[in-house]
Design a protein around this motif. Structure first.
Motif, short mmCIF file in Angstrom:
data_model
loop_
_atom_site.label_atom_id
_atom_site.label_comp_id
_atom_site.label_asym_id
_atom_site.label_seq_id
_atom_site.Cartn_x
_atom_site.Cartn_y
_atom_site.Cartn_z
N MET A 1 0.85 -1.20 0.00
CA MET A 1 0.00 0.00 0.00
C MET A 1 0.88 1.24 0.00
SD MET A 1 -3.03 1.09 2.69
CE MET A 1 -1.99 0.99 4.14
N TYR A 2 0.73 2.09 -1.01
CA TYR A 2 1.47 3.34 -1.08
C TYR A 2 0.95 4.27 0.01
CZ TYR A 2 2.69 8.04 -2.68
OH TYR A 2 3.15 9.33 -2.75
N ILE A 3 1.88 4.95 0.70
CA ILE A 3 1.44 5.89 1.74
C ILE A 3 1.96 7.29 1.46
CG2 ILE A 3 1.59 6.47 4.19
CD1 ILE A 3 1.47 3.57 4.86
N HIS A 4 3.29 7.45 1.28
CA HIS A 4 3.84 8.80 1.14
C HIS A 4 5.20 8.74 0.46
CE1 HIS A 4 5.24 12.83 2.24
NE2 HIS A 4 3.97 13.12 2.43
N PRO A 5 5.54 9.78 -0.35
CA PRO A 5 6.85 9.80 -1.02
C PRO A 5 8.03 9.73 -0.06
CG PRO A 5 5.40 11.45 -1.98
CD PRO A 5 4.69 10.91 -0.78
N LEU A 6 7.86 10.24 1.18
CA LEU A 6 8.96 10.20 2.13
C LEU A 6 9.42 8.77 2.42
CD1 LEU A 6 8.04 12.86 4.86
CD2 LEU A 6 9.98 12.91 3.30
N LEU A 7 8.53 7.81 2.23
CA LEU A 7 8.87 6.42 2.54
C LEU A 7 9.49 5.68 1.37
CD1 LEU A 7 5.64 5.37 4.51
CD2 LEU A 7 7.64 6.63 5.31
N PRO A 11 13.75 0.58 3.12
CA PRO A 11 13.78 -0.83 2.70
C PRO A 11 12.37 -1.36 2.50
CG PRO A 11 15.28 -0.46 4.53
CD PRO A 11 14.48 0.80 4.38
N GLU A 12 12.22 -2.25 1.55
CA GLU A 12 10.90 -2.77 1.22
C GLU A 12 10.22 -3.40 2.43
OE1 GLU A 12 8.79 -5.94 -1.88
OE2 GLU A 12 10.93 -5.48 -2.04
N ALA A 13 11.00 -4.10 3.25
CA ALA A 13 10.42 -4.76 4.42
C ALA A 13 9.85 -3.74 5.40
CB ALA A 13 11.47 -5.62 5.12
N VAL A 14 10.52 -2.60 5.53
CA VAL A 14 10.04 -1.55 6.44
C VAL A 14 8.78 -0.91 5.88
CG1 VAL A 14 10.60 0.65 7.54
CG2 VAL A 14 12.34 -1.14 7.36
N ARG A 15 8.79 -0.64 4.56
CA ARG A 15 7.59 -0.06 3.94
C ARG A 15 6.40 -0.98 4.12
NH1 ARG A 15 11.00 0.76 -0.50
NH2 ARG A 15 9.70 -0.60 -1.78
N LYS A 16 6.62 -2.27 3.96
CA LYS A 16 5.52 -3.23 4.11
C LYS A 16 5.02 -3.25 5.55
CE LYS A 16 4.14 -8.02 3.25
NZ LYS A 16 3.39 -8.12 4.52
N ALA A 17 5.94 -3.18 6.51
CA ALA A 17 5.53 -3.18 7.92
C ALA A 17 4.69 -1.95 8.24
CB ALA A 17 6.76 -3.24 8.82
N VAL A 18 5.10 -0.79 7.70
CA VAL A 18 4.32 0.43 7.92
C VAL A 18 2.94 0.30 7.28
CG1 VAL A 18 4.19 2.90 7.45
CG2 VAL A 18 6.39 1.87 8.06
N SER A 19 2.92 -0.24 6.06
CA SER A 19 1.65 -0.43 5.36
C SER A 19 0.73 -1.37 6.12
CB SER A 19 1.92 -0.97 3.95
OG SER A 19 0.72 -1.24 3.27
N ASP A 20 1.29 -2.46 6.63
CA ASP A 20 0.47 -3.44 7.36
C ASP A 20 -0.08 -2.86 8.65
OD1 ASP A 20 0.95 -5.26 5.37
OD2 ASP A 20 2.51 -6.36 6.46
N ALA A 21 0.68 -1.95 9.27
CA ALA A 21 0.24 -1.37 10.54
C ALA A 21 -0.78 -0.25 10.34
CB ALA A 21 1.45 -0.82 11.30
N PRO A 237 16.65 -1.54 10.34
CA PRO A 237 17.16 -1.32 11.69
C PRO A 237 17.33 -2.63 12.42
CG PRO A 237 14.85 -0.72 11.54
CD PRO A 237 15.31 -0.99 10.15
N ASP A 238 18.29 -2.63 13.36
CA ASP A 238 18.57 -3.86 14.09
C ASP A 238 17.83 -3.91 15.42
OD1 ASP A 238 19.87 -1.90 15.41
OD2 ASP A 238 21.87 -2.81 15.34
N PHE A 239 16.73 -3.16 15.50
CA PHE A 239 15.92 -3.23 16.71
C PHE A 239 14.46 -3.31 16.30
CE2 PHE A 239 14.25 1.05 16.42
CZ PHE A 239 15.22 1.71 15.69
N ASP A 240 13.63 -3.71 17.24
CA ASP A 240 12.20 -3.89 16.98
C ASP A 240 11.53 -2.53 16.89
OD1 ASP A 240 9.61 -4.65 16.77
OD2 ASP A 240 9.45 -5.51 18.78
N MET A 241 10.98 -2.20 15.71
CA MET A 241 10.31 -0.91 15.54
C MET A 241 8.90 -0.94 16.11
SD MET A 241 11.51 0.22 11.74
CE MET A 241 10.63 1.77 11.89
N GLY A 242 8.48 -2.07 16.60
CA GLY A 242 7.15 -2.14 17.20
C GLY A 242 6.04 -2.12 16.18
N LEU A 243 6.31 -2.62 14.98
CA LEU A 243 5.29 -2.61 13.94
C LEU A 243 4.47 -3.89 14.05
CD1 LEU A 243 7.40 -1.30 10.93
CD2 LEU A 243 6.12 -0.03 12.65
N HIS A 244 3.46 -3.84 14.89
CA HIS A 244 2.61 -5.00 15.10
C HIS A 244 1.20 -4.64 14.68
CE1 HIS A 244 5.95 -6.78 17.20
NE2 HIS A 244 5.97 -5.78 18.06
N PRO A 245 0.84 -4.86 13.42
CA PRO A 245 -0.45 -4.38 12.91
C PRO A 245 -1.65 -4.95 13.62
CG PRO A 245 0.59 -5.90 11.35
CD PRO A 245 1.62 -5.58 12.40
#
Length: 252
Positions: A1-7, A11-21, A237-245
């Motif tokens: 899911m596209y959200i914003h040009p800033l994203l 990394p694709e995995a991070v974009r997907k996590a943001v989208s899922d959340a 990132p090497d830490f948990d961003m807390g992206l738990h949708p």
């Protein structure tokens, strides 16, 4: 899911996590996206349409302070805590689609990727600068200039370069934003139309270039900072961003 040009450079995995959340919701014209005094844990990004930001004055009358166009955020009165109580209402001026993003997700992105934080800060600074210029100068302008600038703020630029306004935006909303009465706005609107500064056509009003040239306000929508020519390649990132949708259900 596209959200914003800033994203786009994340990394694709991070974009997907943001989208899922996050979630994408549709709102009817005049439907409240968020009401003043509501408590929320989310930020709001316009995907399509137009939102007006509304404050209630001491006389209980609503005042449209500004608008949010596609790719613009409402972050709340501060960004220090996970949740906040909204000081304004977000109302769909047109049928709109809005991304609803958990604040903790955006906060984590800002900490992990400074370019995200800088982009949001740039948008906020541009918004404050525009509102400051408007407050300083509005007292010295004629009614026609005020209405012209309000209309210019609401335009969208088409592929042919012409600036148009959706006819579904009522004059009452324009009057609220301009700080004028509706009869005054209606009178000025008709005068501008008679002079060829506004043209009716289809579902839009087309604004003459003379209106744009006469305004020294920036267009309403502050653009996100352009990405560098050679953007950095981000590692996850090497830490948990807390992206738990599963734990985030948008509430209003």
């Amino acid at each position: 899911m596209y959200i914003h040009p800033l994203l786009a450079q994340l990394p694709e995995a991070v974009r997907k996590a943001v989208s899922d959340a996050s979630s994408l919701r549709d709102f009817r014209k005049n439907e409240a996206v968020l009401r003043a005094q509501d408590h929320t844990d989310f930020v709001y990004c316009v995907a399509a349409g137009l939102l007006r930001v509304v404050s209630t004055g001491s006389d209980e009358q609503d005042l449209t302070t500004h608008f949010l166009k596609p790719d613009e955020f409402y972050l709340g009165p501060h960004f220090a805590d996970q949740g906040y109580q909204s000081e304004v209402s977000l109302i769909a001026a047109l049928p709109s689609s809005v991304y609803i993003i958990p604040r903790r997700v955006l906060r984590s992105l800002c900490m992990a990727y400074p370019l995200i934080a800088l982009g949001l800060l740039d948008m906020k600074i541009r918004r404050l600068a525009m509102m400051g210029r408007r407050m300083r100068r509005v007292a010295t302008l004629s009614a026609e200039q005020i209405v012209g600038r309000a209309l210019y703020d609401l335009t969208q630029e088409r592929a042919d370069g012409k600036r148009v306004i959706d006819k579904r935006i009522p004059q009452s909303v324009i009057a609220s934003y301009a700080g004028l009465s509706r009869p005054v706005v209606n009178k000025v609107f008709k005068e501008m139309e008679a002079r060829g500064l506004i043209e009716r056509g289809g579902d839009v009003f087309t604004l003459s270039e003379r209106v744009g040239q006469a305004t020294d306000f920036d267009a309403l929508a502050p653009q996100a900072s352009e990405m560098p020519a050679n953007p950095p390649t981000y590692a996850a990132p090497d830490f948990d961003m807390g992206l738990h949708p599963d734990g985030d259900t948008p509430r209003r």
